[in-house]
Design a protein around this motif. Structure first.
Motif, mmCIF file in Angstrom:
data_model
loop_
_atom_site.group_PDB
_atom_site.id
_atom_site.type_symbol
_atom_site.label_atom_id
_atom_site.label_comp_id
_atom_site.label_asym_id
_atom_site.label_seq_id
_atom_site.Cartn_x
_atom_site.Cartn_y
_atom_site.Cartn_z
ATOM 1 N N VAL B 33 -35.553 20.103 -25.081
ATOM 2 C CA VAL B 33 -36.829 19.668 -25.662
ATOM 3 C C VAL B 33 -37.849 20.801 -25.581
ATOM 4 C CG1 VAL B 33 -38.787 18.108 -25.340
ATOM 5 C CG2 VAL B 33 -36.457 17.217 -25.190
ATOM 6 N N ALA B 34 -37.942 21.441 -24.390
ATOM 7 C CA ALA B 34 -38.908 22.528 -24.204
ATOM 8 C C ALA B 34 -38.578 23.695 -25.118
ATOM 9 C CB ALA B 34 -38.918 22.980 -22.744
ATOM 10 N N LEU B 35 -37.267 23.971 -25.296
ATOM 11 C CA LEU B 35 -36.840 25.065 -26.172
ATOM 12 C C LEU B 35 -37.306 24.818 -27.599
ATOM 13 C CD1 LEU B 35 -35.161 27.580 -26.839
ATOM 14 C CD2 LEU B 35 -33.158 26.126 -26.997
ATOM 15 N N ILE B 36 -37.083 23.594 -28.090
ATOM 16 C CA ILE B 36 -37.490 23.266 -29.462
ATOM 17 C C ILE B 36 -39.013 23.379 -29.589
ATOM 18 C CG2 ILE B 36 -37.621 21.397 -31.154
ATOM 19 C CD1 ILE B 36 -34.891 20.418 -29.921
ATOM 20 N N ALA B 37 -39.731 22.875 -28.579
ATOM 21 C CA ALA B 37 -41.205 22.866 -28.637
ATOM 22 C C ALA B 37 -41.769 24.284 -28.668
ATOM 23 C CB ALA B 37 -41.764 22.085 -27.445
ATOM 24 N N SER B 79 -42.003 33.200 -27.386
ATOM 25 C CA SER B 79 -40.668 33.721 -27.675
ATOM 26 C C SER B 79 -39.918 34.028 -26.391
ATOM 27 C CB SER B 79 -40.769 34.992 -28.527
ATOM 28 O OG SER B 79 -41.544 34.744 -29.664
ATOM 29 N N ILE B 80 -40.625 34.654 -25.419
ATOM 30 C CA ILE B 80 -39.985 34.977 -24.139
ATOM 31 C C ILE B 80 -39.520 33.691 -23.457
ATOM 32 C CG2 ILE B 80 -40.401 35.875 -21.805
ATOM 33 C CD1 ILE B 80 -42.225 37.964 -23.060
ATOM 34 N N VAL B 81 -40.399 32.673 -23.440
ATOM 35 C CA VAL B 81 -40.043 31.414 -22.777
ATOM 36 C C VAL B 81 -38.858 30.758 -23.483
ATOM 37 C CG1 VAL B 81 -40.876 29.091 -22.243
ATOM 38 C CG2 VAL B 81 -42.342 31.055 -21.827
ATOM 39 N N SER B 163 -46.659 24.245 -27.360
ATOM 40 C CA SER B 163 -46.801 24.975 -26.104
ATOM 41 C C SER B 163 -47.250 24.065 -24.974
ATOM 42 C CB SER B 163 -47.820 26.102 -26.260
ATOM 43 O OG SER B 163 -47.173 27.304 -26.552
ATOM 44 N N PHE B 164 -48.233 23.210 -25.247
ATOM 45 C CA PHE B 164 -48.722 22.343 -24.181
ATOM 46 C C PHE B 164 -47.673 21.293 -23.806
ATOM 47 C CE2 PHE B 164 -52.870 24.164 -25.270
ATOM 48 C CZ PHE B 164 -53.314 24.449 -23.999
ATOM 49 N N GLY B 165 -46.899 20.851 -24.808
ATOM 50 C CA GLY B 165 -45.757 19.993 -24.497
ATOM 51 C C GLY B 165 -44.774 20.695 -23.578
ATOM 52 N N GLY B 166 -44.513 21.978 -23.873
ATOM 53 C CA GLY B 166 -43.612 22.771 -23.044
ATOM 54 C C GLY B 166 -44.095 22.887 -21.609
#
Lengths: 185, 185
Positions: B33-37, B79-81, B163-166
């Motif tokens: 999920v975080a990757l997609i976000a 991108s790094i994250v 980003s804030f979701g991540g």
């Protein structure tokens, strides 16, 4: 033979408890450092106020931190983190006394993570605005204000240091807590 | 009697391993999920480009994300994250298979914390500039640019959401990892 083994195990767990106590003391010291850093940041930013030596009859040229909402957020974020750090010192002392505590450590990791996010948000939002104040941006016609408000700019730039120092300390604290949790047995 | 106790202990540890496996699967899903976000945030911001319908002979009014260095930082951070999350998926799968692993979990907490700080820094710096673009600031004579660049502003505001979701997902991931570490035995 059984007694010897028991003795060896005991001395091992005593040594481990000693290491845990050392880590707990380091935790306490790091929290004090972070407290001083974030408090200094909040105070340095919160007391920023520059009046220019020239003024007209009606308008006095003056720069305060709360002219920009981002700096207000920076002060609020640093104050909240400082208050949290004072409270967490109590838990840190508890960990020095009872080095085997587990669930309180998990609680501490959770709140440390939240505070890390809050502190990073405040510091980097302020850094973005400080950068703009120094460099300006020609594409959007936002001019650098640091030519006029020199000491104001120096003050707001300096107050970022404490916050970024606090961020590094928080990352160390979370790492130390998780290492302690994994080495518990 | 001893056999009965052993059996009870075994079923307890099997149940515990099952819970650990469930948490590891949830960890994997949250990372996806975080990757997609974050990837969506990076792409949404990175492809922002608006040309105004009117232009003079020499100057064409155009707004791109890299007009502002903060937005470039936002794209780089996201991108790094995202790249880190892809790599961490491998470790997450390893945790599903071997639910007793400890040191790899500590490594994961450490890097998760670092990435949380990076993502928060990018997102909140961009949010500070987006706020400025919307509202402007009268004290510093920075004017709101969103009247002219309407769709540009909508795009950059929207790209913050991922980003804030991540950030929230990362805080959950760190909490889950530390709970798993504390419940290991």
């Amino acid at each position: 033979m059984a007694g010897l083994e028991l003795g060896a195990k005991d001395s091992g767990s005593v040594r481990k408890a000693g290491v845990h106590r050392g880590v707990a003391v380091l935790d306490f010291i790091l929290r004090l450092v972070a407290l001083i850093a974030t408090l200094a940041s909040a105070i340095a930013m919160g007391t920023t106020d520059e009046s220019l030596p020239f003024f007209t009859q009606f308008i006095r040229f003056r720069a305060k931190y709360n002219d920009l909402p981002t700096f207000t957020f920076f002060v609020v974020a640093n104050s909240i983190v400082s208050a949290y750090l004072v409270l967490s010192l109590a838990l840190s002392i508890f960990h020095i006394i009872r080095s085997g505590a587990q669930s309180s450590r998990v609680v501490l990791i959770f709140f440390d993570t939240g505070m890390l996010a809050l502190l990073t948000a405040g510091a980097s939002a302020a850094a973005a605005i400080v950068y703009l104040a120094h460099k300006g941006n020609t594409r959007t016609n936002w001019f650098a204000i640091c030519q006029q408000f020199n000491s104001f700019c120096e003050r707001i730039s300096g107050s970022l240091i404490g916050s970024f120092g606090g961020i590094i300390v928080f990352i160390l604290l979370i790492l130390m807590s998780s290492v302690t949790l994994s080495r518990r047995h």
